[in-house]
Design an enzyme around this catalytic site. Structure first.
Site, PDB file in Angstrom:
ATOM      1  N   ASN A   1     -10.853  -0.545   9.226  1.00 36.18           N
ATOM      2  CA  ASN A   1      -9.597   0.113   8.849  1.00 36.18           C
ATOM      3  C   ASN A   1      -9.358   1.280   9.796  1.00 36.18           C
ATOM      4  O   ASN A   1     -10.235   2.118   9.975  1.00 36.18           O
ATOM      5  CB  ASN A   1      -9.682   0.665   7.418  1.00 36.18           C
ATOM      6  CG  ASN A   1      -9.992  -0.424   6.414  1.00 36.18           C
ATOM      7  OD1 ASN A   1      -9.165  -1.249   6.108  1.00 36.18           O
ATOM      8  ND2 ASN A   1     -11.228  -0.437   5.918  1.00 36.18           N
TER       9      ASN A   1
ATOM     10  N   GLU B   1     -14.554  -5.868   7.937  1.00 35.32           N
ATOM     11  CA  GLU B   1     -13.274  -5.443   8.504  1.00 35.32           C
ATOM     12  C   GLU B   1     -13.372  -4.011   9.012  1.00 35.32           C
ATOM     13  O   GLU B   1     -14.327  -3.292   8.711  1.00 35.32           O
ATOM     14  CB  GLU B   1     -12.154  -5.547   7.452  1.00 35.32           C
ATOM     15  CG  GLU B   1     -12.343  -4.652   6.254  1.00 35.32           C
ATOM     16  CD  GLU B   1     -11.189  -4.752   5.261  1.00 35.32           C
ATOM     17  OE1 GLU B   1     -10.221  -5.492   5.504  1.00 35.32           O
ATOM     18  OE2 GLU B   1     -11.268  -4.067   4.234  1.00 35.32           O
TER      19      GLU B   1
ATOM     20  N   GLU C   1       0.811  -1.225   0.000  1.00 40.64           N
ATOM     21  CA  GLU C   1       0.000   0.000   0.000  1.00 40.64           C
ATOM     22  C   GLU C   1       0.849   1.281   0.000  1.00 40.64           C
ATOM     23  O   GLU C   1       0.310   2.369   0.162  1.00 40.64           O
ATOM     24  CB  GLU C   1      -0.931  -0.007   1.215  1.00 40.64           C
ATOM     25  CG  GLU C   1      -1.939  -1.138   1.178  1.00 40.64           C
ATOM     26  CD  GLU C   1      -2.926  -1.056   2.331  1.00 40.64           C
ATOM     27  OE1 GLU C   1      -3.947  -0.358   2.185  1.00 40.64           O
ATOM     28  OE2 GLU C   1      -2.682  -1.682   3.362  1.00 40.64           O
TER      29      GLU C   1
ATOM     30  N   SER D   1      -6.265  -2.785   1.198  1.00 40.75           N
ATOM     31  CA  SER D   1      -6.470  -2.416  -0.208  1.00 40.75           C
ATOM     32  C   SER D   1      -6.770  -3.608  -1.104  1.00 40.75           C
ATOM     33  O   SER D   1      -6.489  -3.594  -2.291  1.00 40.75           O
ATOM     34  CB  SER D   1      -5.249  -1.662  -0.746  1.00 40.75           C
ATOM     35  OG  SER D   1      -5.115  -0.429  -0.095  1.00 40.75           O
TER      36      SER D   1
ATOM     37  N   SER E   1     -10.943   9.182  -1.921  1.00 38.20           N
ATOM     38  CA  SER E   1     -11.137   8.110  -0.943  1.00 38.20           C
ATOM     39  C   SER E   1     -12.502   8.212  -0.265  1.00 38.20           C
ATOM     40  O   SER E   1     -13.108   9.283  -0.211  1.00 38.20           O
ATOM     41  CB  SER E   1     -10.041   8.154   0.120  1.00 38.20           C
ATOM     42  OG  SER E   1      -8.768   7.921  -0.439  1.00 38.20           O
TER      43      SER E   1
END
Length: 324
Positions: free
Chosen positions: A289, A287, A15, A165, A298
């Site tokens: 992050n 998940e 990443e 990612s 983003s």
């Protein structure tokens, strides 16, 4: 008096490039009237400060200082824009905590926990947080394909346990595809999680501490043109990201409540972005992050914009929270 802010970017994982973009966006939008912003690149080879003319100056790791032009500069706060290791898995956080330097992300334990998908889901299981059925595999263990299919069914997702990612993620339809998918995941990590396929609307929920309050941002619905929300879908325009999401009121209330519950229960700080899939009206966690992407495109900045929060306000608030 202006504060010295180190924006750390890069990292040791796949990443790296995305993190560099995030860090440069933070550098661009930090208020120059309030902050002296410094871009610090953290790579396996070296740690260095990059000035506006792209000159490099080494970081003194003993106290995380820099000395451009022979003048030693210490930092009041670190803005963490590293996705993946060592910025999202607790390593940098532990280092800054030992040095007593405030930083914008979660503390080291919470960062390590959320970065480890298997441990995260296991920790939340006693709280009855819905998630997919999973099978765990470590490098060197025998792969029993029949046992995997019996537990999680087909299709299923094979994922690197500690990567972001969508690196090392495959969707598997046939038992015969499992071997190559597992090999691909092992290129990113020596731990793998294999999960049952959840069919439903996928959403991404940003939860942040903004101006002292835990705040759930507008929800984003993700529609991938590819088979799932993979690297291309995330970063190369192969998806539709609709904010606010086209979900019903019950779904919205349920996912907002669950995302905030997870944030508070795990003791998270700063920015987080959690992914869920709805089965009927019930959100299932994929998940969490803790250093999500911060480029203009983003998801978290998109959600903040929809909430009427500019990037300057978003980044300023993260520093203010860290310095409290």
């Amino acid at each position: 008096m202006k504060k010295n802010i180190a924006i750390i970017m890069g990292g040791y994982s796949s990443e790296y490039g995305i993190s560099m973009k995030s860090g440069n966006v933070v550098h661009k939008y930090l208020n120059p009237d309030k902050y002296h912003a410094y871009r610090l690149i953290i790579s396996k080879e070296k740690w260095f400060y990059l000035d506006k003319d792209d000159n490099e100056f080494p970081v003194d790791r003993a106290d995380f200082s820099i000395s451009p032009n022979g003048q030693k500069i210490h930092f009041d706060c670190v803005f963490n824009a590293i996705h993946g290791t060592p910025g999202e898995d607790g390593l940098m956080q532990a280092y800054f905590e030992l040095l007593g330097i405030p930083h914008t992300s979660c503390n080291h334990y919470e960062s390590a926990l959320t970065f480890n998908k298997r441990d995260l889901l296991s920790t939340l299981k006693p709280y009855a947080v819905p998630c997919a059925i999973s099978y765990h595999l470590n490098k060197g263990q025998q792969v029993d394909e029949d046992a995997i299919v019996e537990k999680v069914g087909l299709p299923c997702f094979v994922k690197a346990n500690r990567a972001g990612s969508s690196y090392g993620v495959s969707k598997v339809y046939q038992k015969e595809e499992l071997h190559s998918a597992i090999e691909s995941a092992f290129k990113e990590d020596d731990q793998v999680i294999i999960e049952s396929f959840l069919e439903g609307t996928e959403v991404s929920v940003g939860v942040i501490t903004f101006k002292g309050e835990v705040t759930v941002l507008p929800i984003t619905e993700i529609i991938s043109e590819n088979d799932f929300f993979d690297f291309e879908a995330k970063y190369q325009g192969k998806s539709q990201e609709i904010t606010p999401a086209r979900i019903n009121e019950a779904q919205e209330q349920n996912v907002r409540k669950l995302a905030e519950f997870i944030y508070k229960t795990l003791g998270l700080k700063g920015y987080t972005r959690s992914e869920f899939i709805f089965i009927d009206d019930v959100p299932h966690l994929l998940e969490v992050n803790t250093t999500p992407g911060l480029t203009e495109e983003s998801l978290l900045p998109q959600q903040a914009r929809t909430a009427g929060i500019s990037l300057e306000e978003l980044f300023d608030s993260a520093i203010e929270e860290a310095l409290r």
